[in-house]
Scaffold this motif. Structure first.
Motif, PDB file in Angstrom:
ATOM      1  N   GLN A  20       1.071  -1.217  -0.019  1.00 51.10           N
ATOM      2  CA  GLN A  20      -0.181  -0.003   0.009  1.00 51.10           C
ATOM      3  C   GLN A  20       0.927   1.081   0.006  1.00 51.10           C
ATOM      4  OE1 GLN A  20      -2.494  -0.531   3.393  1.00 51.10           O
ATOM      5  NE2 GLN A  20      -3.530  -2.415   2.669  1.00 51.10           N
ATOM      6  N   ARG A  37      -1.102  10.188   2.710  1.00 53.76           N
ATOM      7  CA  ARG A  37      -1.425   9.426   1.540  1.00 53.76           C
ATOM      8  C   ARG A  37      -2.072   8.293   1.707  1.00 53.76           C
ATOM      9  NH1 ARG A  37       1.272  10.942  -4.049  1.00 53.76           N
ATOM     10  NH2 ARG A  37      -0.781   9.740  -4.589  1.00 53.76           N
ATOM     11  N   ARG A  39      -2.791   6.896   4.710  1.00 50.06           N
ATOM     12  CA  ARG A  39      -4.080   6.813   5.404  1.00 50.06           C
ATOM     13  C   ARG A  39      -5.326   7.079   4.740  1.00 50.06           C
ATOM     14  NH1 ARG A  39      -3.691  10.473  10.404  1.00 50.06           N
ATOM     15  NH2 ARG A  39      -2.624  11.681   8.773  1.00 50.06           N
ATOM     16  N   ALA A  40      -5.257   8.062   3.716  1.00 52.89           N
ATOM     17  CA  ALA A  40      -6.163   8.385   2.777  1.00 52.89           C
ATOM     18  C   ALA A  40      -6.703   7.233   2.094  1.00 52.89           C
ATOM     19  CB  ALA A  40      -6.164   9.631   1.890  1.00 52.89           C
ATOM     20  N   GLU A  41      -5.539   6.484   1.490  1.00 58.87           N
ATOM     21  CA  GLU A  41      -5.667   5.370   0.638  1.00 58.87           C
ATOM     22  C   GLU A  41      -6.448   4.030   1.246  1.00 58.87           C
ATOM     23  OE1 GLU A  41      -5.411   3.188  -3.190  1.00 58.87           O
ATOM     24  OE2 GLU A  41      -5.584   5.457  -2.537  1.00 58.87           O
ATOM     25  N   ARG A  42      -5.817   3.857   2.666  1.00 52.41           N
ATOM     26  CA  ARG A  42      -6.594   2.862   3.402  1.00 52.41           C
ATOM     27  C   ARG A  42      -8.244   3.046   3.612  1.00 52.41           C
ATOM     28  NH1 ARG A  42      -4.242  -1.078   5.727  1.00 52.41           N
ATOM     29  NH2 ARG A  42      -5.581  -1.251   7.372  1.00 52.41           N
ATOM     30  N   VAL A  43      -8.483   4.555   3.828  1.00 51.29           N
ATOM     31  CA  VAL A  43     -10.042   4.942   4.176  1.00 51.29           C
ATOM     32  C   VAL A  43     -10.401   4.498   2.802  1.00 51.29           C
ATOM     33  CG1 VAL A  43     -11.367   6.922   4.408  1.00 51.29           C
ATOM     34  CG2 VAL A  43      -9.407   6.554   5.901  1.00 51.29           C
ATOM     35  N   ARG A  44      -9.987   5.031   1.570  1.00 48.83           N
ATOM     36  CA  ARG A  44     -10.703   4.897   0.251  1.00 48.83           C
ATOM     37  C   ARG A  44     -11.036   3.510   0.009  1.00 48.83           C
ATOM     38  NH1 ARG A  44      -9.908   3.977  -4.579  1.00 48.83           N
ATOM     39  NH2 ARG A  44      -7.851   3.309  -4.467  1.00 48.83           N
ATOM     40  N   LEU A  45      -9.859   2.479   0.194  1.00 47.92           N
ATOM     41  CA  LEU A  45     -10.193   1.106   0.097  1.00 47.92           C
ATOM     42  C   LEU A  45     -10.999   0.433   1.203  1.00 47.92           C
ATOM     43  CD1 LEU A  45      -6.652   0.174  -0.883  1.00 47.92           C
ATOM     44  CD2 LEU A  45      -8.657   0.539  -2.481  1.00 47.92           C
ATOM     45  N   GLY A  46     -11.411   1.110   2.134  1.00 53.33           N
ATOM     46  CA  GLY A  46     -12.212   0.533   3.146  1.00 53.33           C
ATOM     47  C   GLY A  46     -11.521  -0.458   4.117  1.00 53.33           C
TER      48      GLY A  46
END
Length: 88
Positions: A20, A37, A39-46
């Motif tokens: 990731q 970025r 942390r934001a990507e982990r949120v976006r991916l659920g």
């Protein structure tokens, strides 16, 4: 820790965290920018499993040990091994 176990979910294993990180590291950036970025990507991916900053740094350590990332001039970047540079 490196791979998923009974106590570590697949999206929290260090290999998954490293993947990731590598995914968001599409250009040189500071550790803070990469963390944001990531942390934001982990949120976006659920992904709901918590990843602390310390775990993030361990993911970076794995990537560095594998030769995937480098840290130069206060910036993290993915190493790019192209055929032209290896022929020289």
């Amino acid at each position: 820790m490196i791979t998923p176990t009974k106590g570590i979910s697949p999206d929290r294993s260090l290999l998954a965290v490293g993947a990731q990180i590598a995914r968001v590291l599409d250009m040189p950036m500071t550790v803070t920018q990469t963390w944001s970025r990531f942390r934001a990507e982990r949120v976006r991916l659920g992904h709901h499993s918590p990843v602390s900053f310390e775990w993030f740094v361990l993911g970076l350590d794995v990537l560095y040990a594998l030769g995937v990332v480098e840290f130069r001039n206060d910036l993290l970047s993915r190493r790019r091994d192209d055929a032209a540079s290896s022929e020289r």
